[in-house]
Design a protein around this motif. Sequence first.
Motif, PDB file in Angstrom:
ATOM      1  N   ALA A 168      36.787  85.726  97.020  1.00  0.00           N
ATOM      2  CA  ALA A 168      36.608  84.562  97.061  1.00  0.00           C
ATOM      3  C   ALA A 168      37.900  83.856  97.852  1.00  0.00           C
ATOM      4  CB  ALA A 168      36.408  84.022  95.379  1.00  0.00           C
ATOM      5  N   GLY A 169      37.884  82.392  98.016  1.00  0.00           N
ATOM      6  CA  GLY A 169      38.912  81.836  98.411  1.00  0.00           C
ATOM      7  C   GLY A 169      39.002  82.172 100.098  1.00  0.00           C
ATOM      8  N   ALA A 170      40.279  81.810 100.578  1.00  0.00           N
ATOM      9  CA  ALA A 170      40.438  81.620 101.854  1.00  0.00           C
ATOM     10  C   ALA A 170      40.503  83.109 102.529  1.00  0.00           C
ATOM     11  CB  ALA A 170      41.797  80.907 102.240  1.00  0.00           C
ATOM     12  N   ASP A 171      40.239  83.063 103.810  1.00  0.00           N
ATOM     13  CA  ASP A 171      40.266  84.258 104.550  1.00  0.00           C
ATOM     14  C   ASP A 171      41.836  84.810 104.406  1.00  0.00           C
ATOM     15  OD1 ASP A 171      37.742  84.287 105.005  1.00  0.00           O
ATOM     16  OD2 ASP A 171      38.135  83.345 107.104  1.00  0.00           O
ATOM     17  N   ILE A 172      42.243  86.061 104.522  1.00  0.00           N
ATOM     18  CA  ILE A 172      43.625  86.659 104.600  1.00  0.00           C
ATOM     19  C   ILE A 172      44.025  86.751 106.061  1.00  0.00           C
ATOM     20  CG2 ILE A 172      44.841  88.641 103.960  1.00  0.00           C
ATOM     21  CD1 ILE A 172      42.755  89.255 101.740  1.00  0.00           C
ATOM     22  N   THR A 173      44.992  86.304 106.245  1.00  0.00           N
ATOM     23  CA  THR A 173      45.635  86.337 107.493  1.00  0.00           C
ATOM     24  C   THR A 173      46.443  87.608 107.648  1.00  0.00           C
ATOM     25  OG1 THR A 173      45.802  84.052 107.688  1.00  0.00           O
ATOM     26  CG2 THR A 173      47.235  85.364 109.255  1.00  0.00           C
ATOM     27  N   TYR A 174      46.391  88.527 108.521  1.00  0.00           N
ATOM     28  CA  TYR A 174      46.998  89.557 108.939  1.00  0.00           C
ATOM     29  C   TYR A 174      47.868  89.461 110.409  1.00  0.00           C
ATOM     30  CZ  TYR A 174      44.361  92.032 105.356  1.00  0.00           C
ATOM     31  OH  TYR A 174      43.597  92.565 104.375  1.00  0.00           O
ATOM     32  N   TRP A 175      48.631  90.276 110.701  1.00  0.00           N
ATOM     33  CA  TRP A 175      49.648  90.220 112.054  1.00  0.00           C
ATOM     34  C   TRP A 175      49.695  91.437 112.474  1.00  0.00           C
ATOM     35  CZ3 TRP A 175      51.825  85.417 112.596  1.00  0.00           C
ATOM     36  CH2 TRP A 175      51.563  84.625 111.455  1.00  0.00           C
ATOM     37  N   ALA A 206      56.574  92.642 118.347  1.00  0.00           N
ATOM     38  CA  ALA A 206      57.461  92.798 117.378  1.00  0.00           C
ATOM     39  C   ALA A 206      58.161  91.322 117.240  1.00  0.00           C
ATOM     40  CB  ALA A 206      58.430  93.604 117.331  1.00  0.00           C
ATOM     41  N   ALA A 207      58.494  90.797 118.558  1.00  0.00           N
ATOM     42  CA  ALA A 207      59.105  89.294 118.675  1.00  0.00           C
ATOM     43  C   ALA A 207      58.158  88.346 118.374  1.00  0.00           C
ATOM     44  CB  ALA A 207      59.922  89.446 120.049  1.00  0.00           C
ATOM     45  N   THR A 208      56.936  88.597 118.918  1.00  0.00           N
ATOM     46  CA  THR A 208      55.878  87.609 118.662  1.00  0.00           C
ATOM     47  C   THR A 208      54.626  88.202 118.213  1.00  0.00           C
ATOM     48  OG1 THR A 208      55.482  87.787 120.921  1.00  0.00           O
ATOM     49  CG2 THR A 208      56.912  86.046 120.178  1.00  0.00           C
ATOM     50  N   PRO A 209      54.455  88.787 116.710  1.00  0.00           N
ATOM     51  CA  PRO A 209      53.181  89.261 116.414  1.00  0.00           C
ATOM     52  C   PRO A 209      52.138  88.301 116.387  1.00  0.00           C
ATOM     53  CG  PRO A 209      54.707  88.798 114.623  1.00  0.00           C
ATOM     54  CD  PRO A 209      55.615  88.567 115.699  1.00  0.00           C
ATOM     55  N   LYS A 210      50.912  88.682 116.597  1.00  0.00           N
ATOM     56  CA  LYS A 210      49.912  88.014 116.658  1.00  0.00           C
ATOM     57  C   LYS A 210      49.063  87.874 115.298  1.00  0.00           C
ATOM     58  CE  LYS A 210      45.505  87.511 119.084  1.00  0.00           C
ATOM     59  NZ  LYS A 210      45.908  85.905 119.654  1.00  0.00           N
ATOM     60  N   SER A 211      48.792  86.624 114.725  1.00  0.00           N
ATOM     61  CA  SER A 211      47.823  86.577 113.559  1.00  0.00           C
ATOM     62  C   SER A 211      46.396  86.836 113.756  1.00  0.00           C
ATOM     63  CB  SER A 211      48.197  85.152 112.951  1.00  0.00           C
ATOM     64  OG  SER A 211      48.011  84.085 113.520  1.00  0.00           O
ATOM     65  N   PHE A 212      45.747  87.221 112.723  1.00  0.00           N
ATOM     66  CA  PHE A 212      44.300  87.240 112.894  1.00  0.00           C
ATOM     67  C   PHE A 212      43.439  87.499 111.530  1.00  0.00           C
ATOM     68  CE2 PHE A 212      45.603  91.580 112.651  1.00  0.00           C
ATOM     69  CZ  PHE A 212      44.760  92.349 112.020  1.00  0.00           C
ATOM     70  N   ILE A 214      30.145  93.543 110.370  1.00  0.00           N
ATOM     71  CA  ILE A 214      30.800  94.765 111.024  1.00  0.00           C
ATOM     72  C   ILE A 214      29.966  94.752 112.211  1.00  0.00           C
ATOM     73  CG2 ILE A 214      31.269  97.088 111.083  1.00  0.00           C
ATOM     74  CD1 ILE A 214      32.564  95.234 108.964  1.00  0.00           C
ATOM     75  N   ALA A 215      30.501  94.344 113.390  1.00  0.00           N
ATOM     76  CA  ALA A 215      29.820  94.050 114.670  1.00  0.00           C
ATOM     77  C   ALA A 215      30.504  94.940 115.776  1.00  0.00           C
ATOM     78  CB  ALA A 215      29.527  92.616 115.300  1.00  0.00           C
ATOM     79  N   THR A 216      29.939  95.151 117.239  1.00  0.00           N
ATOM     80  CA  THR A 216      30.780  95.683 118.244  1.00  0.00           C
ATOM     81  C   THR A 216      31.599  94.502 119.060  1.00  0.00           C
ATOM     82  OG1 THR A 216      28.657  95.601 119.368  1.00  0.00           O
ATOM     83  CG2 THR A 216      29.130  97.482 118.002  1.00  0.00           C
ATOM     84  N   THR A 217      31.342  93.558 118.783  1.00  0.00           N
ATOM     85  CA  THR A 217      32.036  92.159 119.634  1.00  0.00           C
ATOM     86  C   THR A 217      33.643  92.407 119.616  1.00  0.00           C
ATOM     87  OG1 THR A 217      32.092  90.905 117.805  1.00  0.00           O
ATOM     88  CG2 THR A 217      30.087  90.674 119.187  1.00  0.00           C
ATOM     89  N   VAL A 218      34.286  91.920 120.540  1.00  0.00           N
ATOM     90  CA  VAL A 218      35.622  91.874 120.617  1.00  0.00           C
ATOM     91  C   VAL A 218      36.163  90.727 119.934  1.00  0.00           C
ATOM     92  CG1 VAL A 218      37.581  92.176 122.395  1.00  0.00           C
ATOM     93  CG2 VAL A 218      35.534  93.320 122.815  1.00  0.00           C
ATOM     94  N   ASP A 219      37.275  91.146 119.361  1.00  0.00           N
ATOM     95  CA  ASP A 219      37.593  89.967 118.368  1.00  0.00           C
ATOM     96  C   ASP A 219      39.069  89.562 118.855  1.00  0.00           C
ATOM     97  OD1 ASP A 219      36.749  91.555 115.232  1.00  0.00           O
ATOM     98  OD2 ASP A 219      35.915  89.910 116.264  1.00  0.00           O
TER      99      ASP A 219
END
Length: 484
Positions: free
Chosen positions: A391-398, A416-422, A428-433
């Motif tokens: 439940a709740g908000a999506d979890i953000t990873y780096w 490492a200097a500018t990690p990308k959040s996602f 579960i698909a084959t599309t590019v995220d």
Amino acid sequence: MSIGRNPLKRRITAGLGIAALATAALFGSMLPANAADAGNINESTPKSLTIHKFAQPATQGTAPDGNKLPDADTSGLTPLKGVEFTIQEVTNINLKTNEGWEATADLTPGAILPANLGAGVPGVTNEAGVINFPGLKQAVYLVTETKPGANNIAFAAQPFLVTLPLPDSTKNTWIYDVHVYPKNSLSSITKTVNDSAAKGLGSKVTWNIAAKVPNASEGNKLASFAIEDKLDPRLTFSSATVSLVPANGLLATDYEVDSTPESGAVKINFKASGLAKLKPGTSVEVALDTTVTTLDGNSSGIITNDASVFVNGNEATSDKVQTNWGNVIIRKTDAADKTKNLEGAEFQVYATEADAKAGDNAISVSGKTVFTSNADGIVNIAGLKAKNNGAGADITYWLVETKAPLGYNISTSVSAATPKSFVVNTEIATTVDIEVENVQTKPFTLPLTGGSGTAMFMTVGLGLLAVAGGVALRKRSTRRTVQA
């Protein structure tokens, strides 16, 4: 003389019948024990049976006498909708004779042969928990609870007998509209999930189950108690912890944990010693530890789960709870030509931006913390938790690229200097995220044919030749002078 004795005999018999009626309970012993003469029965008076169905409270209370209870006496009870009862006339007893009334003495539901029962007449309780069977014959009826409806019934009401009419022992009259109040003990089971510490596949997810021991009800005892959880194939059972609230000295020998009833099912069965400790109102609590091992074979990463409690074989099921998982797909391409897929790039995933910049606490997915692009330039990190406790908000990873493909530089937008959040995708698909472009390493500057580098070498060469020529001419002049 014999004519004078017969009325006396009938009065004595009737008196015994009234005494028996005064002490009869409605369930299983509701019938008059002998002929009754509490005023003459009016055979033309309409007769009916009304069943009031409530959940069993903590205390059983006293047996009603066939009259309708005041509303105040039932206001605190919970009505049960949708419970089916079936009534059947006992055809071999004629209540229009004294012999028929006498035949009801000590009669029990189990003593009635199926051949002596009429066709079943079913009825279902309404919102108020009530069924009314109007226009019934003067007879003995067997009343059986046949279906629980949507109610989590632990103990069904015991079959019982009732006569129409029913002697009213307090008023020395007859009750033609009989009201009965059979109650049901209900099961209660709830379930929650705790995946707060989980991040990647291989993490622990705990399913917490709480099942209440039902209230005691008339004619029933706790003969069996079990909790079962049929786990999703993507979950692997680790262990189960069982306790009682409030504590009642439960031992590991009071129950058994069986994980073999069928694939993925875990069942906790209470033994006789454990049943003795299950008091009404006690809560049996189970912490079921599992591991999320795969997301393969499913189009969704949402894993749902419920649990069931079996009381005397009657099942009640909890609401479903879920743990949400998903994936991120990364495609590595050449910045100058996106049709070129790059193999050999390495990535790591972090739970916070600070960890990503410091390179600390990289998340493990199925035991791996480094994820490498394949020959198609694809990195599929399948198995990251999407939400906390489903439940709740999506979890953000780096995301951090820790190693570039051979001959390329690490992407400046996923470093490492500018990690990308996602966030991850639970479909579960084959599309590019995420698409990450790499710039090819710059080559050294090489001399160009006919360019300034060649001209410089030619100038130096011509200069050297001029110097050599001058030296040679000077030596020749010198030689000439000496010879003269």
